[in-house]
Design a protein around this motif. Sequence first.
Motif, PDB file in Angstrom:
ATOM      1  N   GLU A 255       0.826  -1.207   0.000  1.00  0.00           N
ATOM      2  CA  GLU A 255       0.000   0.000   0.000  1.00  0.00           C
ATOM      3  C   GLU A 255       0.857   1.252   0.000  1.00  0.00           C
ATOM      4  O   GLU A 255       0.560   2.222  -0.706  1.00  0.00           O
ATOM      5  CB  GLU A 255      -0.932  -0.009   1.218  1.00  0.00           C
ATOM      6  N   ALA A 256       1.948   1.262   0.768  1.00  0.00           N
ATOM      7  CA  ALA A 256       2.845   2.416   0.767  1.00  0.00           C
ATOM      8  C   ALA A 256       3.434   2.649  -0.616  1.00  0.00           C
ATOM      9  O   ALA A 256       3.507   3.783  -1.103  1.00  0.00           O
ATOM     10  CB  ALA A 256       3.961   2.217   1.795  1.00  0.00           C
ATOM     11  N   ALA A 257       3.873   1.567  -1.270  1.00  0.00           N
ATOM     12  CA  ALA A 257       4.459   1.690  -2.604  1.00  0.00           C
ATOM     13  C   ALA A 257       3.435   2.188  -3.614  1.00  0.00           C
ATOM     14  O   ALA A 257       3.717   3.092  -4.408  1.00  0.00           O
ATOM     15  CB  ALA A 257       5.043   0.349  -3.043  1.00  0.00           C
ATOM     16  N   LEU A 258       2.238   1.629  -3.584  1.00  0.00           N
ATOM     17  CA  LEU A 258       1.198   2.052  -4.520  1.00  0.00           C
ATOM     18  C   LEU A 258       0.807   3.509  -4.291  1.00  0.00           C
ATOM     19  O   LEU A 258       0.629   4.270  -5.243  1.00  0.00           O
ATOM     20  CB  LEU A 258      -0.029   1.143  -4.381  1.00  0.00           C
ATOM     21  N   ALA A 259       0.675   3.891  -3.026  1.00  0.00           N
ATOM     22  CA  ALA A 259       0.306   5.268  -2.723  1.00  0.00           C
ATOM     23  C   ALA A 259       1.383   6.238  -3.203  1.00  0.00           C
ATOM     24  O   ALA A 259       1.075   7.307  -3.743  1.00  0.00           O
ATOM     25  CB  ALA A 259       0.078   5.430  -1.221  1.00  0.00           C
ATOM     26  N   GLY A 260       2.648   5.851  -3.023  1.00  0.00           N
ATOM     27  CA  GLY A 260       3.733   6.704  -3.500  1.00  0.00           C
ATOM     28  C   GLY A 260       3.719   6.849  -5.004  1.00  0.00           C
ATOM     29  O   GLY A 260       3.907   7.950  -5.542  1.00  0.00           O
ATOM     30  N   LEU A 261       3.487   5.752  -5.708  1.00  0.00           N
ATOM     31  CA  LEU A 261       3.454   5.792  -7.168  1.00  0.00           C
ATOM     32  C   LEU A 261       2.241   6.556  -7.684  1.00  0.00           C
ATOM     33  O   LEU A 261       2.325   7.264  -8.698  1.00  0.00           O
ATOM     34  CB  LEU A 261       3.439   4.368  -7.714  1.00  0.00           C
ATOM     35  N   GLU A 262       1.133   6.416  -6.977  1.00  0.00           N
ATOM     36  CA  GLU A 262      -0.119   7.077  -7.406  1.00  0.00           C
ATOM     37  C   GLU A 262      -0.266   8.475  -6.832  1.00  0.00           C
ATOM     38  O   GLU A 262      -1.266   9.156  -7.109  1.00  0.00           O
ATOM     39  CB  GLU A 262      -1.312   6.200  -7.004  1.00  0.00           C
ATOM     40  N   LYS A 263       0.702   8.891  -6.009  1.00  0.00           N
ATOM     41  CA  LYS A 263       0.715  10.238  -5.422  1.00  0.00           C
ATOM     42  C   LYS A 263      -0.566  10.529  -4.656  1.00  0.00           C
ATOM     43  O   LYS A 263      -1.245  11.530  -4.852  1.00  0.00           O
ATOM     44  CB  LYS A 263       0.965  11.297  -6.499  1.00  0.00           C
ATOM     45  N   ALA A 265      -2.545   9.690  -0.540  1.00  0.00           N
ATOM     46  CA  ALA A 265      -2.301   9.309   0.844  1.00  0.00           C
ATOM     47  C   ALA A 265      -2.526   7.812   1.009  1.00  0.00           C
ATOM     48  O   ALA A 265      -3.508   7.265   0.501  1.00  0.00           O
ATOM     49  CB  ALA A 265      -3.229  10.074   1.781  1.00  0.00           C
ATOM     50  N   PRO A 266      -1.621   7.118   1.700  1.00  0.00           N
ATOM     51  CA  PRO A 266      -1.823   5.687   1.911  1.00  0.00           C
ATOM     52  C   PRO A 266      -2.926   5.407   2.918  1.00  0.00           C
ATOM     53  O   PRO A 266      -3.229   6.236   3.781  1.00  0.00           O
ATOM     54  CB  PRO A 266      -0.460   5.233   2.461  1.00  0.00           C
ATOM     55  N   VAL A 267      -3.539   4.252   2.773  1.00  0.00           N
ATOM     56  CA  VAL A 267      -4.534   3.787   3.725  1.00  0.00           C
ATOM     57  C   VAL A 267      -4.031   2.475   4.304  1.00  0.00           C
ATOM     58  O   VAL A 267      -4.088   1.426   3.661  1.00  0.00           O
ATOM     59  CB  VAL A 267      -5.912   3.579   3.049  1.00  0.00           C
ATOM     60  N   PHE A 268      -3.489   2.536   5.520  1.00  0.00           N
ATOM     61  CA  PHE A 268      -2.891   1.363   6.137  1.00  0.00           C
ATOM     62  C   PHE A 268      -3.910   0.635   6.985  1.00  0.00           C
ATOM     63  O   PHE A 268      -4.890   1.214   7.476  1.00  0.00           O
ATOM     64  CB  PHE A 268      -1.685   1.769   6.999  1.00  0.00           C
ATOM     65  N   ARG A 269      -3.670  -0.641   7.173  1.00  0.00           N
ATOM     66  CA  ARG A 269      -4.563  -1.436   8.022  1.00  0.00           C
ATOM     67  C   ARG A 269      -3.784  -2.058   9.146  1.00  0.00           C
ATOM     68  O   ARG A 269      -2.543  -2.110   9.084  1.00  0.00           O
ATOM     69  CB  ARG A 269      -5.277  -2.512   7.201  1.00  0.00           C
TER      70      ARG A 269
END
Length: 269
Positions: A255-263, A265-269
């Motif tokens: 999720e962190a990687a995808l959020a960074g690539l997609e610019k 905010a990450p949604v962590f669980r």
Amino acid sequence: MNEEQRVRVTVDDRGVAEVAMVRSDKMNAIDAAMFRALVAAVDQLRNDARVRVVVLHGEGRAFCAGLDMGRFQQMGSGATSGTLGTDLLARTHGLANDAQQVAWGWRELPVPVIAAVHGVAFGGGLQIALGADIRCVHPDTKLAVMEIKWGLVPDMAGCVFLGELVRADVARELTFTGRVVSGVEAQQLGLATRVSDDPLAEARALAAQIAGMSPDAIRAGKRLLNGSSPMRAAEVLMAESVEQKALIGSPNQREAALAGLEKRAPVFR
């Protein structure tokens, strides 16, 4: 030039070696070829009896922007292997694994290594710079322990180097936040040795001075100073690998990687 034109190594008649990262179109981002080229450069210099001191720098706009974005795309897609697709726990270079060697290798060279740092030194790029014995940094350089942005930890010997260079609370703050610091603040914190408007010229002048000293005494001094490190390097390097192996491919890391690539905010669980 070697290894797909990622690194250029030269040695002059004074024994001053220069290692230049030459992937300037990508701000010297570290892909698999860059990893291999840097390790090959370390091996080449270790076996060259002429070398008295090394200057390490990056061509173009930056020292090194860190890990190539393609690798983070793979992680976002669920890749679970190490940076080079290899087992992080395998000790392929003494105390180090393949990825750690591109930073740890400079520490293990028998001669001093001076990094000239400009532009950016992010993530793995910062760890490569920290592997040098001395860092000459431009005041406007941006440096960061960037791994947290991608749901990761420093695992290229950065935990050894940070533990030596900065206070424990500073190392924690930089690792937990990924905050970007300038070259000026980096010197104040202990990440940079000197601040210079022309770090490469500064590094070359310092290298020329060192090359004029007794090579036996210089090598003895590096052995002694390496031996005086308070860090239990073998344990810390292995611990880096264990922690990183557990993180890569985990849900929150993806999720962190995808959020960074997609610019976003990450949604962590």
